[in-house]
Design an enzyme around this catalytic site. Structure first.
Site, mmCIF file in Angstrom:
data_model
loop_
_atom_site.group_PDB
_atom_site.id
_atom_site.type_symbol
_atom_site.label_atom_id
_atom_site.label_comp_id
_atom_site.label_asym_id
_atom_site.label_seq_id
_atom_site.Cartn_x
_atom_site.Cartn_y
_atom_site.Cartn_z
ATOM 1 N N CYS A 146 -13.521 -44.751 11.127
ATOM 2 C CA CYS A 146 -13.902 -46.149 11.387
ATOM 3 C C CYS A 146 -15.346 -46.133 11.858
ATOM 4 O O CYS A 146 -15.624 -46.230 13.063
ATOM 5 C CB CYS A 146 -12.976 -46.769 12.424
ATOM 6 S SG CYS A 146 -11.211 -46.581 12.076
ATOM 7 N N LYS A 194 -22.121 -43.614 16.084
ATOM 8 C CA LYS A 194 -21.502 -42.290 16.207
ATOM 9 C C LYS A 194 -21.776 -41.443 14.977
ATOM 10 O O LYS A 194 -21.949 -40.215 15.080
ATOM 11 C CB LYS A 194 -19.995 -42.444 16.451
ATOM 12 C CG LYS A 194 -19.653 -43.088 17.801
ATOM 13 C CD LYS A 194 -18.163 -43.180 18.006
ATOM 14 C CE LYS A 194 -17.828 -43.763 19.380
ATOM 15 N NZ LYS A 194 -18.267 -45.173 19.509
ATOM 16 N N ARG A 249 -19.149 -54.702 7.243
ATOM 17 C CA ARG A 249 -19.507 -53.684 8.225
ATOM 18 C C ARG A 249 -19.998 -52.407 7.549
ATOM 19 O O ARG A 249 -20.865 -51.712 8.074
ATOM 20 C CB ARG A 249 -18.305 -53.390 9.125
ATOM 21 C CG ARG A 249 -17.994 -54.516 10.083
ATOM 22 C CD ARG A 249 -16.661 -54.274 10.801
ATOM 23 N NE ARG A 249 -16.667 -53.038 11.568
ATOM 24 C CZ ARG A 249 -17.117 -52.920 12.809
ATOM 25 N NH1 ARG A 249 -17.618 -53.984 13.421
ATOM 26 N NH2 ARG A 249 -17.079 -51.771 13.440
ATOM 27 N N GLY A 272 -8.399 -47.470 6.187
ATOM 28 C CA GLY A 272 -8.290 -46.215 6.913
ATOM 29 C C GLY A 272 -6.868 -45.760 7.149
ATOM 30 O O GLY A 272 -6.610 -44.554 7.268
ATOM 31 N N CYS A 325 -13.068 -48.411 23.101
ATOM 32 C CA CYS A 325 -13.965 -48.959 24.129
ATOM 33 C C CYS A 325 -13.206 -50.009 24.949
ATOM 34 O O CYS A 325 -13.685 -51.123 25.163
ATOM 35 C CB CYS A 325 -15.227 -49.544 23.523
ATOM 36 S SG CYS A 325 -14.956 -50.700 22.173
#
Length: 446
Positions: free
Chosen positions: A243, A249, A271, A300, A372
């Site tokens: 993701c 990242k 995205r 995913g 998060c």
């Protein structure tokens, strides 16, 4: 002789006038009370004034005029304009007060204040930029927390790292799952992330491009680099970022310069487009070739069916309630009333994504799960359920790798939650307002 009540148009009140019994009261333009002569227009104004005064009294006595209004002239009140509004940020705060207040106990008031305050950023240094501003960052008082943490860890004598798993942990509750202590991670000397000292809330200046258009650094929550460091990527490793958007990242993994092949994926097409823009803004074109990098936009949760047993390292940074965004922004807020079903289904989606990442990893490979949010249901609960499903449905055994060495290495930069029996979590604090970030590392045994 007797009295008659007459209207005085000038004084605007009823007066008494003495008259004879057979005398007629003339309707001529004079004041019957005071005797002053007035015009017909003044007399008319006086009558109107008395009528308006009487109307005001009637209006005050009747609270609701709708029964007196003709049906064709009535207007229905709009409920959206009359009912009190509950913005998503307020709903999120109420939910967090009820949930995290019980979960964190005395820590919640300080965490709450930090979440409602301006977050602190780190500057992920871009090694591919040809016009680095490393000296400028150091001159501003910034420090590379990664190299500082590694230096402190190497200067300390070897000690037992990692606490024993809690009696309620996964290692005893789930068959075939163990908790393994780990030596300090071998951090790449290439990756650098600069932060201002504790208590310093100075903002970074916007990154400037070099002569080739590559930006110098990428601003992100410095705690978001920890899942990439926990992956412990080494030379010749193939890595999957399941993701990946918006790309911070993925960019951190590329900065290690240890990845042989990186696959970045996000189920959202918009995205994914943003992810591509980030990569093209920081990485040279010669490193974005198909034999080194692949960008996909697939579901995913189905990745385990597409590529199974293929990657040495898998990062599963799942969608979550994004606590800080939910408290600060009403736009695209998952606590909107229209997204209640989506929010409730998040843990199930996270389990499916983590299970897909476990299936994509090869035996002996490692998986890092991160969010998060502070939510136990989206953190520990998801990991425990995914471990159980991996063994029951696929016969895969997993080890929980201790991240205590990483915690000890960066304890001077971040505040970590105490007493977590599964994984580690950075909690916000006013002196170091990073996070929240939860991470848990798994090693696939079979």
């Amino acid at each position: 002789m007797f009295h008659r009540r007459l209207l005085c148009p000038i004084r605007r009140r009823v007066v008494l006038r003495k008259t004879q019994p057979n005398e007629n009261v003339r309707a001529e333009p004079f004041c019957g009370g005071c005797g002053r002569k007035v015009g017909r227009k003044t007399l008319l104004h006086g009558v109107m004034a008395l009528f308006l005064e009487t109307s005001r009294v009637l209006v005050r006595s009747v609270k609701d005029l709708r029964p007196l209004t003709a049906k064709r002239h009535r207007v229905k009140g709009k409920w959206a304009a009359t009912l009190p509004k509950h913005p998503p940020t307020r709903l999120a705060l109420q939910h967090f007060d009820a949930t995290y207040g019980a979960q964190l106990g005395p820590l919640w008031p300080s965490v709450r204040v930090a979440l409602l305050s301006e977050r602190k950023y780190g500057a992920l240094f871009n090694n591919f930029s040809h016009n680095p501003h490393l000296e400028e960052l150091v001159a501003q008082g910034c420090r590379d927390f990664i190299s500082d943490g590694a230096a402190e860890a190497s200067s300390q004598p070897d000690s037992e790292c990692g606490a024993e798993p809690d009696s309620s942990g996964v290692s005893t509750a789930t068959a075939g799952v163990g908790s393994q202590q780990q030596p300090p991670p071998r951090l790449s000397p290439n990756i650098k992330c600069f932060v201002f000292p504790r208590g310093d809330v100075t903002r970074f200046k916007p990154a400037r491009p070099d002569k080739f258009g590559l930006l110098t650094y990428y601003l992100m929550d410095a705690a978001s680099v920890l899942p990439c460091l926990a992956l412990d990527v080494q030379k010749s490793h193939t890595v999957l970022d399941l993701c990946a958007a918006p790309g911070g990242k993925s960019l951190a993994l590329l900065q290690t310069q240890s990845v042989r092949f990186l696959c970045v994926n996000d189920s959202s097409a918009s995205r994914t487009s943003r992810l591509k823009r980030v990569l093209h803004s920081y990485v040279p074109k010669e490193l974005l070739t198909d034999d080194q990098l692949r960008v996909t936009s697939l579901d995913g949760t189905m990745w385990g069916e597409v590529e199974r047993n293929s990657f040495d390292r898998v990062l599963v940074d799942v969608p979550c309630t994004t606590d800080r965004h939910s408290l600060m922004e009403d736009d695209n807020n998952i606590f909107s009333r229209s997204r209640v079903g989506e929010r409730r289904s998040l843990p199930q989606l996270q389990v499916e994504l983590l299970l897909a990442g476990i299936l994509a990893a090869c035996p002996g490979g490692e998986i890092v799960y991160s969010t998060c949010t502070l939510s136990l249901n989206q953190n520990l609960g998801v990991v425990e359920q995914a471990i159980q499903l991996a063994e029951e449905n696929h016969g895969i055994q997993l080890q929980v790798v201790s991240l205590q060495p990483l915690v000890q290495m960066f304890a001077n930069t971040f505040h970590f939650a105490p007493d977590l029996h599964l994984g580690e979590m950075v909690i916000p604090h006013l002196a170091a307002n990073f996070g929240p970030i939860y991470l848990c590392k798994l090693r696939r045994v079979t």
